[in-house]
Motif scaffolding. Structure first.
Motif, PDB file in Angstrom:
ATOM      1  N   LEU A  59      57.845 -75.636  57.716  1.00 57.32           N
ATOM      2  CA  LEU A  59      57.053 -76.532  56.880  1.00 57.32           C
ATOM      3  C   LEU A  59      57.082 -77.940  57.450  1.00 57.32           C
ATOM      4  CD1 LEU A  59      58.310 -75.384  53.361  1.00 57.32           C
ATOM      5  CD2 LEU A  59      56.210 -74.687  54.522  1.00 57.32           C
ATOM      6  N   THR A  60      55.999 -78.671  57.221  1.00 60.65           N
ATOM      7  CA  THR A  60      55.963 -80.074  57.625  1.00 60.65           C
ATOM      8  C   THR A  60      56.752 -80.894  56.605  1.00 60.65           C
ATOM      9  OG1 THR A  60      53.991 -80.607  56.343  1.00 60.65           O
ATOM     10  CG2 THR A  60      53.644 -79.767  58.604  1.00 60.65           C
ATOM     11  N   ASN A  61      57.097 -82.112  56.970  1.00 61.78           N
ATOM     12  CA  ASN A  61      57.789 -82.997  56.027  1.00 61.78           C
ATOM     13  C   ASN A  61      56.941 -83.231  54.784  1.00 61.78           C
ATOM     14  OD1 ASN A  61      60.122 -83.269  57.491  1.00 61.78           O
ATOM     15  ND2 ASN A  61      59.463 -85.144  58.523  1.00 61.78           N
ATOM     16  N   GLN A  62      55.629 -83.360  54.958  1.00 58.76           N
ATOM     17  CA  GLN A  62      54.736 -83.574  53.821  1.00 58.76           C
ATOM     18  C   GLN A  62      54.768 -82.372  52.874  1.00 58.76           C
ATOM     19  OE1 GLN A  62      50.596 -84.107  54.828  1.00 58.76           O
ATOM     20  NE2 GLN A  62      50.159 -85.172  52.909  1.00 58.76           N
ATOM     21  N   GLN A  63      54.772 -81.167  53.419  1.00 59.91           N
ATOM     22  CA  GLN A  63      54.842 -79.971  52.581  1.00 59.91           C
ATOM     23  C   GLN A  63      56.171 -79.901  51.829  1.00 59.91           C
ATOM     24  OE1 GLN A  63      54.028 -77.308  55.863  1.00 59.91           O
ATOM     25  NE2 GLN A  63      52.030 -76.754  54.988  1.00 59.91           N
ATOM     26  N   ILE A  64      57.239 -80.236  52.519  1.00 56.96           N
ATOM     27  CA  ILE A  64      58.556 -80.233  51.880  1.00 56.96           C
ATOM     28  C   ILE A  64      58.597 -81.245  50.741  1.00 56.96           C
ATOM     29  CG2 ILE A  64      60.997 -80.798  52.240  1.00 56.96           C
ATOM     30  CD1 ILE A  64      60.623 -79.624  55.112  1.00 56.96           C
ATOM     31  N   HIS A  65      58.025 -82.425  50.953  1.00 58.22           N
ATOM     32  CA  HIS A  65      58.001 -83.446  49.897  1.00 58.22           C
ATOM     33  C   HIS A  65      57.180 -82.978  48.698  1.00 58.22           C
ATOM     34  CE1 HIS A  65      60.328 -86.475  51.897  1.00 58.22           C
ATOM     35  NE2 HIS A  65      59.550 -86.420  52.979  1.00 58.22           N
ATOM     36  N   ARG A  66      56.033 -82.328  48.941  1.00 56.06           N
ATOM     37  CA  ARG A  66      55.218 -81.819  47.829  1.00 56.06           C
ATOM     38  C   ARG A  66      55.969 -80.762  47.035  1.00 56.06           C
ATOM     39  NH1 ARG A  66      50.559 -82.097  51.382  1.00 56.06           N
ATOM     40  NH2 ARG A  66      50.830 -79.899  51.876  1.00 56.06           N
ATOM     41  N   LEU A  67      56.647 -79.865  47.732  1.00 60.65           N
ATOM     42  CA  LEU A  67      57.407 -78.825  47.035  1.00 60.65           C
ATOM     43  C   LEU A  67      58.585 -79.417  46.266  1.00 60.65           C
ATOM     44  CD1 LEU A  67      57.316 -76.057  49.765  1.00 60.65           C
ATOM     45  CD2 LEU A  67      56.073 -76.079  47.587  1.00 60.65           C
ATOM     46  N   THR A  68      59.235 -80.400  46.856  1.00 62.39           N
ATOM     47  CA  THR A  68      60.336 -81.078  46.163  1.00 62.39           C
ATOM     48  C   THR A  68      59.825 -81.762  44.898  1.00 62.39           C
ATOM     49  OG1 THR A  68      61.482 -81.428  48.250  1.00 62.39           O
ATOM     50  CG2 THR A  68      62.135 -82.828  46.412  1.00 62.39           C
ATOM     51  N   ALA A  69      58.692 -82.426  45.000  1.00 58.83           N
ATOM     52  CA  ALA A  69      58.101 -83.090  43.823  1.00 58.83           C
ATOM     53  C   ALA A  69      57.759 -82.071  42.744  1.00 58.83           C
ATOM     54  CB  ALA A  69      56.863 -83.876  44.228  1.00 58.83           C
ATOM     55  N   LEU A  70      57.273 -80.916  43.153  1.00 56.19           N
ATOM     56  CA  LEU A  70      56.951 -79.865  42.192  1.00 56.19           C
ATOM     57  C   LEU A  70      58.207 -79.431  41.421  1.00 56.19           C
ATOM     58  CD1 LEU A  70      54.722 -77.886  41.194  1.00 56.19           C
ATOM     59  CD2 LEU A  70      55.505 -76.332  42.984  1.00 56.19           C
ATOM     60  N   LEU A  71      59.304 -79.266  42.130  1.00 55.42           N
ATOM     61  CA  LEU A  71      60.565 -78.895  41.470  1.00 55.42           C
ATOM     62  C   LEU A  71      61.050 -80.004  40.533  1.00 55.42           C
ATOM     63  CD1 LEU A  71      62.463 -77.218  44.430  1.00 55.42           C
ATOM     64  CD2 LEU A  71      61.639 -76.102  42.349  1.00 55.42           C
ATOM     65  N   ARG A  72      60.877 -81.242  40.939  1.00 46.63           N
ATOM     66  CA  ARG A  72      61.352 -82.365  40.115  1.00 46.63           C
ATOM     67  C   ARG A  72      60.534 -82.546  38.844  1.00 46.63           C
ATOM     68  NH1 ARG A  72      65.049 -85.444  42.845  1.00 46.63           N
ATOM     69  NH2 ARG A  72      64.980 -85.312  45.107  1.00 46.63           N
ATOM     70  N   THR A  73      59.270 -82.146  38.845  1.00 50.21           N
ATOM     71  CA  THR A  73      58.407 -82.387  37.683  1.00 50.21           C
ATOM     72  C   THR A  73      58.120 -81.141  36.864  1.00 50.21           C
ATOM     73  OG1 THR A  73      56.418 -82.092  39.013  1.00 50.21           O
ATOM     74  CG2 THR A  73      57.257 -84.332  38.800  1.00 50.21           C
ATOM     75  N   SER A  74      58.720 -80.011  37.202  1.00 48.80           N
ATOM     76  CA  SER A  74      58.429 -78.770  36.497  1.00 48.80           C
ATOM     77  C   SER A  74      59.491 -78.449  35.459  1.00 48.80           C
ATOM     78  CB  SER A  74      58.357 -77.602  37.494  1.00 48.80           C
ATOM     79  OG  SER A  74      57.281 -77.798  38.366  1.00 48.80           O
ATOM     80  N   GLY A  75      59.098 -77.704  34.474  1.00 43.47           N
ATOM     81  CA  GLY A  75      60.032 -77.177  33.477  1.00 43.47           C
ATOM     82  C   GLY A  75      60.775 -78.243  32.720  1.00 43.47           C
ATOM     83  N   GLY A  76      62.090 -78.031  32.587  1.00 41.73           N
ATOM     84  CA  GLY A  76      62.927 -78.924  31.808  1.00 41.73           C
ATOM     85  C   GLY A  76      63.262 -80.229  32.489  1.00 41.73           C
ATOM     86  N   ALA A  77      62.848 -80.402  33.737  1.00 41.22           N
ATOM     87  CA  ALA A  77      63.204 -81.621  34.459  1.00 41.22           C
ATOM     88  C   ALA A  77      62.213 -82.755  34.225  1.00 41.22           C
ATOM     89  CB  ALA A  77      63.270 -81.318  35.965  1.00 41.22           C
ATOM     90  N   LYS A  78      61.321 -82.620  33.269  1.00 40.47           N
ATOM     91  CA  LYS A  78      60.311 -83.646  33.009  1.00 40.47           C
ATOM     92  C   LYS A  78      60.937 -84.895  32.452  1.00 40.47           C
ATOM     93  CE  LYS A  78      56.451 -80.577  32.331  1.00 40.47           C
ATOM     94  NZ  LYS A  78      55.459 -80.042  31.457  1.00 40.47           N
TER      95      LYS A  78
END
Length: 78
Positions: A59-78
């Motif tokens: 994965l590119t750094n940009q893809q990794i950052h997008r996936l990390t952001a998805l984990l940070r903003t999903s579910g109970g982590a809002k």
């Protein structure tokens, strides 16, 4: 109920997490059940990610950052 540790530095296994859910339900310990459910979700998500990363191209750094952001903003982590 009070002797069950609520934090651990080791990642949970699906089997241990499922056991904690079942014990929490059986003993009426909502904290243990809730922790078990969170740990089970974590273990399933981690296994899914590991399986997919094993067969994916790097994965590119940009893809990794997008996936990390998805984990940070999903579910109970809002």
């Amino acid at each position: 109920m009070g002797s069950f540790p609520l934090s651990s530095s080791n990642p949970p296994t699906q089997a241990k997490a499922l056991s904690d859910v079942m014990v929490g339900v059986r003993t009426g310990d909502p904290q243990r059940e809730a922790k078990g459910r969170r740990d089970l979700a974590e273990a399933k998500i981690a296994a899914y990610i590991e399986r997919n990363l094993a067969v994916a191209p790097p994965l590119t750094n940009q893809q990794i950052h997008r996936l990390t952001a998805l984990l940070r903003t999903s579910g109970g982590a809002k």
